[in-house]
Write a protein that holds these residues in place. Sequence first.
Motif, short mmCIF file in Angstrom:
data_model
loop_
_atom_site.label_atom_id
_atom_site.label_comp_id
_atom_site.label_asym_id
_atom_site.label_seq_id
_atom_site.Cartn_x
_atom_site.Cartn_y
_atom_site.Cartn_z
N UNK A 141 -2.14 -5.87 -6.72
CA UNK A 141 -1.24 -6.57 -5.80
C UNK A 141 -1.66 -6.38 -4.34
N UNK A 142 -2.74 -5.64 -4.12
CA UNK A 142 -3.30 -5.52 -2.76
C UNK A 142 -2.43 -4.71 -1.81
N UNK A 143 -1.72 -3.73 -2.36
CA UNK A 143 -0.88 -2.93 -1.46
C UNK A 143 -1.73 -1.99 -0.61
N UNK A 144 -1.47 -2.00 0.70
CA UNK A 144 -2.13 -1.06 1.61
C UNK A 144 -1.05 -0.47 2.50
N UNK A 145 -1.23 0.81 2.84
CA UNK A 145 -0.24 1.45 3.71
C UNK A 145 -0.95 2.19 4.84
N UNK A 191 1.17 -6.28 1.47
CA UNK A 191 0.84 -6.52 0.07
C UNK A 191 0.64 -8.02 -0.12
N UNK A 192 0.01 -8.41 -1.21
CA UNK A 192 -0.03 -9.82 -1.59
C UNK A 192 1.22 -10.08 -2.43
N UNK A 193 2.21 -10.70 -1.83
CA UNK A 193 3.52 -10.78 -2.50
C UNK A 193 3.53 -11.79 -3.65
N UNK A 194 2.59 -12.76 -3.63
CA UNK A 194 2.50 -13.67 -4.79
C UNK A 194 1.94 -12.92 -6.00
N UNK A 195 0.94 -12.07 -5.74
CA UNK A 195 0.40 -11.25 -6.84
C UNK A 195 1.49 -10.31 -7.34
#
Length: 371
Positions: free
Chosen positions: A87-91, A156-160
């Motif tokens: 989902x491409x989450x980065x913090x 994040x990529x919210x569509x993913x």
Amino acid sequence: MREFDAIVIGGGLVGAAIAYGLVRAGLKPALIDEGDVAFRASRGNFGLVWVQSKGLGAPHYQRWTRASADAWPALAAELLARTGIAVGHERPGGLHLCLGDEELAARAAMMQRLQAESGNFGFEYEMLDRAAVAELLPGIGPAVSGASFTRYDGHVNSLALLHALHKGFVAGGGTYLPNRTVGYAGVAPHEFVIGSGEDRIAAPKIVLAAGLGNAELAPLFGLSAPVRPQRGQILVTERAGRVLAMPTTTVRQTLEGGIMIGDSQEDVGFDTGQRPAVMAAMAQRAARSFPWLAELQVVRAWAALRVMPPDGVPIYDQSEAFPGAFTANCHSGVTLAGAHALLFAPMVAAGALDPALAPFSARRFDVHDAA
Ligand SMILES: Cc1cc2nc3c(=O)[nH]c(=O)nc-3n(C[C@H](O)[C@H](O)[C@H](O)COP(=O)(O)OP(=O)(O)OC[C@H]3O[C@@H](n4cnc5c(N)ncnc54)[C@H](O)[C@@H]3O)c2cc1C
């Protein structure tokens, strides 16, 4: 009539996160959704997992948002393991850029207040001057006078995310029932029958997570969800090399390279149209923040409707008249997906909301009405 352990109404980010959390908790729920005719908050948002501006005057909301942001890395890792979807989450932390000294002073005062209200829980932030911002984000414009920074923020990529929650829900044994608008509700404590057309499904628990649809559904269950639409518009540029190391409140770079520019806050009822004047104002502010942005072509733009409670703070309740019926509404369903899947859903599965969620009850609006 098919029977389930629980029914969730609404397959947007809020309903899908809760439904995913219910299968994680061992339940066999149904997720019912009216389909691709909705107002698209879950498909049209900006993708921030954002903490730093949440909960002013409502420290319980600040704590809940932080808990969700803290739960996010585990949720992203679990979704990847269970569904194969990254989902491409980065913090990396996040910045709120201030244009001019007045904005910077107002932001500093707000951040100070958030910290004061956080009490023992704490709230770490930094106010950065222009030079410090330029070290983090090269290419800022002369109009940028500083920024607030917290390490809690990410994106994040919210569509993913939406895709992964749905896939994980079904893979975990949940039943997805799309293209069904709930039109019938048979309601008794711990006994709910939901109908769409001729179909009937039943469960001892139900979660109303139908976004703006909750306003009409909630009273049928002895609940209240006085949410209203608030329009937001977003612009996306052509792809560029990686230039932004972290998101800001209104400009962020996706993993694919496009720069997203958001997001307006317009009270226009259920109108999902786009307004060139608003889009121009957003683009101008973005270009004052990052002058190099003016060189990039905008390739896509859209509008979508937020699900906005009267005070901007989420609504969570269990019905007193019909125990087993819960509501969940919020305007930050991306940010709160971690809490909804990993914290809220287990409470529903156990049959009671944690007392820490009591201040989120819609009963707070009754008090205001009486005052
Ligand atoms: C422009 C914009 C930018 C945003 N940016 C961010 C951000 O950066 N970070 C963040 O955390 N949040 C952001 N949000 C908010 C976030 O997108 C929403 O909080 C979230 O998507 C709300 O999800 P939801 O499931 O409650 O609502 P929705 O996405 O509206 O889903 C509700 C679902 O319920 C279904 N439904 C409604 N009524 C019925 C019925 N009677 N029967 C069956 N189904 C029904 C609908 O079909 C719909 O699929 C943004 C929103 C917008 C509009």
